[in-house]
Design a protein around this motif. Structure first.
Motif, PDB file in Angstrom:
ATOM      1  N   GLN A  77       4.954   0.675   5.195  1.00 48.71           N
ATOM      2  CA  GLN A  77       5.414   1.363   6.504  1.00 48.71           C
ATOM      3  C   GLN A  77       6.433   1.728   6.295  1.00 48.71           C
ATOM      4  OE1 GLN A  77       4.308  -1.841  10.029  1.00 48.71           O
ATOM      5  NE2 GLN A  77       2.328  -2.755   7.962  1.00 48.71           N
ATOM      6  N   GLU A  78       7.002   2.290   5.319  1.00 48.08           N
ATOM      7  CA  GLU A  78       8.107   3.066   5.644  1.00 48.08           C
ATOM      8  C   GLU A  78       8.210   3.848   4.918  1.00 48.08           C
ATOM      9  OE1 GLU A  78      11.026   2.376   7.753  1.00 48.08           O
ATOM     10  OE2 GLU A  78       9.759   0.169   8.571  1.00 48.08           O
ATOM     11  N   VAL A  79       9.046   5.049   5.267  1.00 44.15           N
ATOM     12  CA  VAL A  79       9.404   6.447   4.525  1.00 44.15           C
ATOM     13  C   VAL A  79       9.468   6.435   3.814  1.00 44.15           C
ATOM     14  CG1 VAL A  79       9.267   9.198   4.091  1.00 44.15           C
ATOM     15  CG2 VAL A  79       8.390   7.959   6.257  1.00 44.15           C
ATOM     16  N   SER A  80       9.842   6.315   2.698  1.00 43.31           N
ATOM     17  CA  SER A  80      10.403   6.166   1.201  1.00 43.31           C
ATOM     18  C   SER A  80      10.590   7.341   0.402  1.00 43.31           C
ATOM     19  CB  SER A  80       9.235   5.302  -0.156  1.00 43.31           C
ATOM     20  OG  SER A  80       7.975   5.773  -0.382  1.00 43.31           O
ATOM     21  N   MET A 124       0.928  -0.872  -0.249  1.00 42.42           N
ATOM     22  CA  MET A 124       0.489  -0.294   0.057  1.00 42.42           C
ATOM     23  C   MET A 124       0.809   0.720  -0.315  1.00 42.42           C
ATOM     24  SD  MET A 124      -3.341   0.815   2.751  1.00 42.42           S
ATOM     25  CE  MET A 124      -2.526   0.591   3.926  1.00 42.42           C
ATOM     26  N   LYS A 125       0.627   2.494  -0.334  1.00 42.74           N
ATOM     27  CA  LYS A 125       0.946   3.569  -1.082  1.00 42.74           C
ATOM     28  C   LYS A 125       0.166   4.360  -0.650  1.00 42.74           C
ATOM     29  CE  LYS A 125       4.050   6.275  -4.704  1.00 42.74           C
ATOM     30  NZ  LYS A 125       4.535   6.171  -5.467  1.00 42.74           N
ATOM     31  N   LEU A 126       0.647   5.072   0.346  1.00 45.39           N
ATOM     32  CA  LEU A 126       0.098   6.485   1.335  1.00 45.39           C
ATOM     33  C   LEU A 126       0.826   7.406   0.365  1.00 45.39           C
ATOM     34  CD1 LEU A 126       1.068   4.351   3.980  1.00 45.39           C
ATOM     35  CD2 LEU A 126      -1.766   5.078   4.010  1.00 45.39           C
ATOM     36  N   LEU A 127       0.065   8.483   0.638  1.00 50.03           N
ATOM     37  CA  LEU A 127       0.437   9.696   0.698  1.00 50.03           C
ATOM     38  C   LEU A 127       0.312  11.170   1.520  1.00 50.03           C
ATOM     39  CD1 LEU A 127       1.870  12.677  -1.957  1.00 50.03           C
ATOM     40  CD2 LEU A 127       0.019  12.076  -2.722  1.00 50.03           C
ATOM     41  N   VAL A 151       4.422  11.785  -6.775  1.00 51.38           N
ATOM     42  CA  VAL A 151       3.791  11.645  -5.842  1.00 51.38           C
ATOM     43  C   VAL A 151       2.810  11.043  -6.612  1.00 51.38           C
ATOM     44  CG1 VAL A 151       5.361  12.588  -4.032  1.00 51.38           C
ATOM     45  CG2 VAL A 151       3.161  13.526  -4.993  1.00 51.38           C
ATOM     46  N   GLU A 152       2.534  10.460  -7.513  1.00 47.15           N
ATOM     47  CA  GLU A 152       1.239   9.673  -8.209  1.00 47.15           C
ATOM     48  C   GLU A 152       1.144   8.330  -8.086  1.00 47.15           C
ATOM     49  OE1 GLU A 152       1.298  10.052 -13.023  1.00 47.15           O
ATOM     50  OE2 GLU A 152       3.285   9.656 -12.293  1.00 47.15           O
ATOM     51  N   ASP A 153       0.594   7.926  -8.175  1.00 47.08           N
ATOM     52  CA  ASP A 153      -0.264   5.980  -8.311  1.00 47.08           C
ATOM     53  C   ASP A 153      -0.587   5.953  -6.792  1.00 47.08           C
ATOM     54  OD1 ASP A 153      -0.058   6.064 -10.153  1.00 47.08           O
ATOM     55  OD2 ASP A 153       1.993   5.765 -10.626  1.00 47.08           O
ATOM     56  N   ALA A 154      -0.639   6.930  -5.496  1.00 51.88           N
ATOM     57  CA  ALA A 154      -0.548   6.304  -4.092  1.00 51.88           C
ATOM     58  C   ALA A 154      -2.364   6.151  -3.818  1.00 51.88           C
ATOM     59  CB  ALA A 154      -0.622   8.220  -3.077  1.00 51.88           C
ATOM     60  N   ASP A 155      -2.102   4.940  -3.038  1.00 53.12           N
ATOM     61  CA  ASP A 155      -3.533   3.995  -2.873  1.00 53.12           C
ATOM     62  C   ASP A 155      -4.627   5.295  -2.329  1.00 53.12           C
ATOM     63  OD1 ASP A 155      -3.111   1.553  -4.878  1.00 53.12           O
ATOM     64  OD2 ASP A 155      -1.189   1.580  -2.706  1.00 53.12           O
ATOM     65  N   ILE A 156      -3.539   6.096  -1.193  1.00 52.53           N
ATOM     66  CA  ILE A 156      -4.298   6.863  -0.093  1.00 52.53           C
ATOM     67  C   ILE A 156      -3.732   8.294   0.629  1.00 52.53           C
ATOM     68  CG2 ILE A 156      -5.173   7.187   2.111  1.00 52.53           C
ATOM     69  CD1 ILE A 156      -4.886   3.531   2.618  1.00 52.53           C
ATOM     70  N   GLY A 212       2.108  11.991  10.175  1.00 53.71           N
ATOM     71  CA  GLY A 212       1.299  11.500  11.505  1.00 53.71           C
ATOM     72  C   GLY A 212       0.066  10.797   9.629  1.00 53.71           C
ATOM     73  N   CYS A 213       0.156  12.132   8.448  1.00 51.51           N
ATOM     74  CA  CYS A 213      -1.160  12.040   8.126  1.00 51.51           C
ATOM     75  C   CYS A 213      -0.800  10.633   7.287  1.00 51.51           C
ATOM     76  CB  CYS A 213      -0.705  12.529   6.482  1.00 51.51           C
ATOM     77  SG  CYS A 213      -1.575  15.221   7.321  1.00 51.51           S
ATOM     78  N   CYS A 214       0.580   9.879   6.727  1.00 53.11           N
ATOM     79  CA  CYS A 214       0.517   8.614   6.319  1.00 53.11           C
ATOM     80  C   CYS A 214      -0.302   7.348   7.408  1.00 53.11           C
ATOM     81  CB  CYS A 214       1.836   8.730   5.541  1.00 53.11           C
ATOM     82  SG  CYS A 214       2.361  10.134   4.911  1.00 53.11           S
ATOM     83  N   TYR A 215       0.455   8.030   8.301  1.00 53.39           N
ATOM     84  CA  TYR A 215       0.468   6.789   9.710  1.00 53.39           C
ATOM     85  C   TYR A 215      -1.106   6.153   8.988  1.00 53.39           C
ATOM     86  CZ  TYR A 215       0.437   3.840  13.356  1.00 53.39           C
ATOM     87  OH  TYR A 215       0.997   2.562  14.893  1.00 53.39           O
ATOM     88  N   TYR A 216      -1.255   7.685   9.512  1.00 51.04           N
ATOM     89  CA  TYR A 216      -3.452   7.313  10.344  1.00 51.04           C
ATOM     90  C   TYR A 216      -3.760   7.106   9.017  1.00 51.04           C
ATOM     91  CZ  TYR A 216      -8.094   9.510  10.005  1.00 51.04           C
ATOM     92  OH  TYR A 216      -9.303   9.400  10.069  1.00 51.04           O
ATOM     93  N   GLY A 217      -3.223   7.361   7.268  1.00 51.56           N
ATOM     94  CA  GLY A 217      -3.811   6.364   6.269  1.00 51.56           C
ATOM     95  C   GLY A 217      -3.801   5.181   6.430  1.00 51.56           C
ATOM     96  N   GLN A 218      -3.151   4.676   6.950  1.00 50.01           N
ATOM     97  CA  GLN A 218      -2.055   2.865   6.649  1.00 50.01           C
ATOM     98  C   GLN A 218      -3.048   3.136   7.562  1.00 50.01           C
ATOM     99  OE1 GLN A 218       1.675   2.506   8.055  1.00 50.01           O
ATOM    100  NE2 GLN A 218       1.396   0.503   9.023  1.00 50.01           N
ATOM    101  N   LEU A 219      -3.243   3.796   9.297  1.00 42.98           N
ATOM    102  CA  LEU A 219      -3.797   2.170  10.192  1.00 42.98           C
ATOM    103  C   LEU A 219      -5.309   2.503   9.734  1.00 42.98           C
ATOM    104  CD1 LEU A 219      -2.680   3.715  13.363  1.00 42.98           C
ATOM    105  CD2 LEU A 219      -2.026   1.591  12.185  1.00 42.98           C
ATOM    106  N   THR A 220      -6.125   3.225   9.355  1.00 41.40           N
ATOM    107  CA  THR A 220      -7.484   3.492   8.619  1.00 41.40           C
ATOM    108  C   THR A 220      -7.653   2.338   7.942  1.00 41.40           C
ATOM    109  OG1 THR A 220      -6.974   5.007   6.862  1.00 41.40           O
ATOM    110  CG2 THR A 220      -7.596   5.258   9.802  1.00 41.40           C
ATOM    111  N   GLY A 221      -6.813   2.134   6.775  1.00 41.15           N
ATOM    112  CA  GLY A 221      -6.831   1.335   5.221  1.00 41.15           C
ATOM    113  C   GLY A 221      -6.886   0.105   6.184  1.00 41.15           C
ATOM    114  N   GLU A 222      -6.329  -0.435   6.962  1.00 37.36           N
ATOM    115  CA  GLU A 222      -5.484  -1.474   7.415  1.00 37.36           C
ATOM    116  C   GLU A 222      -6.719  -2.685   8.255  1.00 37.36           C
ATOM    117  OE1 GLU A 222      -2.901  -1.494  10.199  1.00 37.36           O
ATOM    118  OE2 GLU A 222      -0.805  -1.981   8.478  1.00 37.36           O
ATOM    119  N   ALA A 223      -7.657  -1.252   8.852  1.00 40.71           N
ATOM    120  CA  ALA A 223      -9.283  -1.486   9.688  1.00 40.71           C
ATOM    121  C   ALA A 223      -9.682  -1.522   8.730  1.00 40.71           C
ATOM    122  CB  ALA A 223      -9.038  -0.128  10.356  1.00 40.71           C
TER     123      ALA A 223
END
Length: 258
Positions: A21-24, A1-4, A54-59, A243-254
């Motif tokens: 789950q890593e900053v790229s 999952m790619k987050l922006l 920074v295109e093609d982000a899932d969230i 924090g935006c990315c991490y929030y998106g990661q957690l809500t996406g996983e949920a």
């Protein structure tokens, strides 16, 4: 999952991409350049993500300064407090702390207990306790911010509560022949004194600092008088976007678990 994650600051826009789950990727763009060169307005602000690289982000999650300026097309918007708290969760894994975030034009103090925000104080009215104050005073002294941040001993007195009048006080001290080290210390101590009233009811064991002021050694040293532990984040200026990315990661996983 790619987050922006995009944090729209008053002076700079911070951009973070997170993958696995890593900053790229992370970078900053001046706020003027971001809106002028990378955005269009069609009822909402549309970001040219291809041009931004920074295109093609899932969230896509955004936060930032000024409610009307954070409404980006195709982005979920979260408030700054949530973004910065989630940024601390990601960068430290702590669940109990007081967060001091000093932005270019505002200050936020947040108490987090067991992963929940339980109290807060905001200052959005005066530049004297914000990052812009230090920038202006460094310009008056003709020193880099990195040099200004080193001095904390024997500060000159700067009593004004107004950023503009403080500049006049500083110039008066220069005219009287005060040494550069004392002038720099005076600027840092005056900043600390302006932050102190906001922090009064939050003093305790652990303080986490984000924003550019987290890189100011002198102010960190002053704050150590009030806390058992003062933590500067590894990426203090990117904390909101992280924090935006991490929030998106957690809500996406949920959502995927449902």
């Amino acid at each position: 999952m790619k987050l922006l994650g995009i944090d729209l600051g008053s002076r700079e826009v911070k951009v973070v991409v997170m993958e696995n789950q890593e900053v790229s990727q992370q970078f900053k763009v001046s706020t003027m350049s971001f809106y002028r060169d990378y955005c269009n307005f069609t009822g909402k602000i549309v970001v040219d993500l291809k041009k931004l690289g920074v295109e093609d982000a899932d969230i896509k999650i955004s936060t930032g300064y000024g409610k009307n300026n954070t409404d980006l097309e195709e982005f979920e918007t979260i408030n700054e407090l949530k973004a910065h708290v989630y940024g601390v969760f990601y960068q430290t894994e702590l669940k109990n702390f007081v967060l001091l975030d000093v932005g270019g034009q505002d200050v936020k103090v947040v108490r987090v207990e067991k992963g929940l925000i339980t109290d807060l104080e905001l200052n959005e009215k005066c530049a004297a306790s914000c990052g812009r104050y230090l920038e202006n005073m460094a310009e008056v002294l003709e020193v880099p911010l990195t040099e200004l941040a080193e001095y904390s001993q024997d500060p000159v007195e700067l009593n004004s509560t107004c950023a503009v009048f403080s500049e006049s006080e500083l110039i008066g001290q220069i005219a009287e022949g005060a040494k550069l080290e004392r002038l720099c210390a005076g600027v840092n101590y005056s900043m600390y004194k302006r932050l102190d009233p906001l922090l009064t009811k939050f003093k305790g064991k652990r303080l986490v600092i984000s924003g550019g002021v987290a890189q100011n050694k002198a102010i960190r040293d002053y704050l150590k008088q009030d806390y058992e532990e003062v933590i500067s984040l590894a990426e203090p200026q990117f904390n909101g976007a992280i924090g935006c990315c991490y929030y998106g990661q957690l809500t996406g996983e949920a959502e995927n678990r449902e």
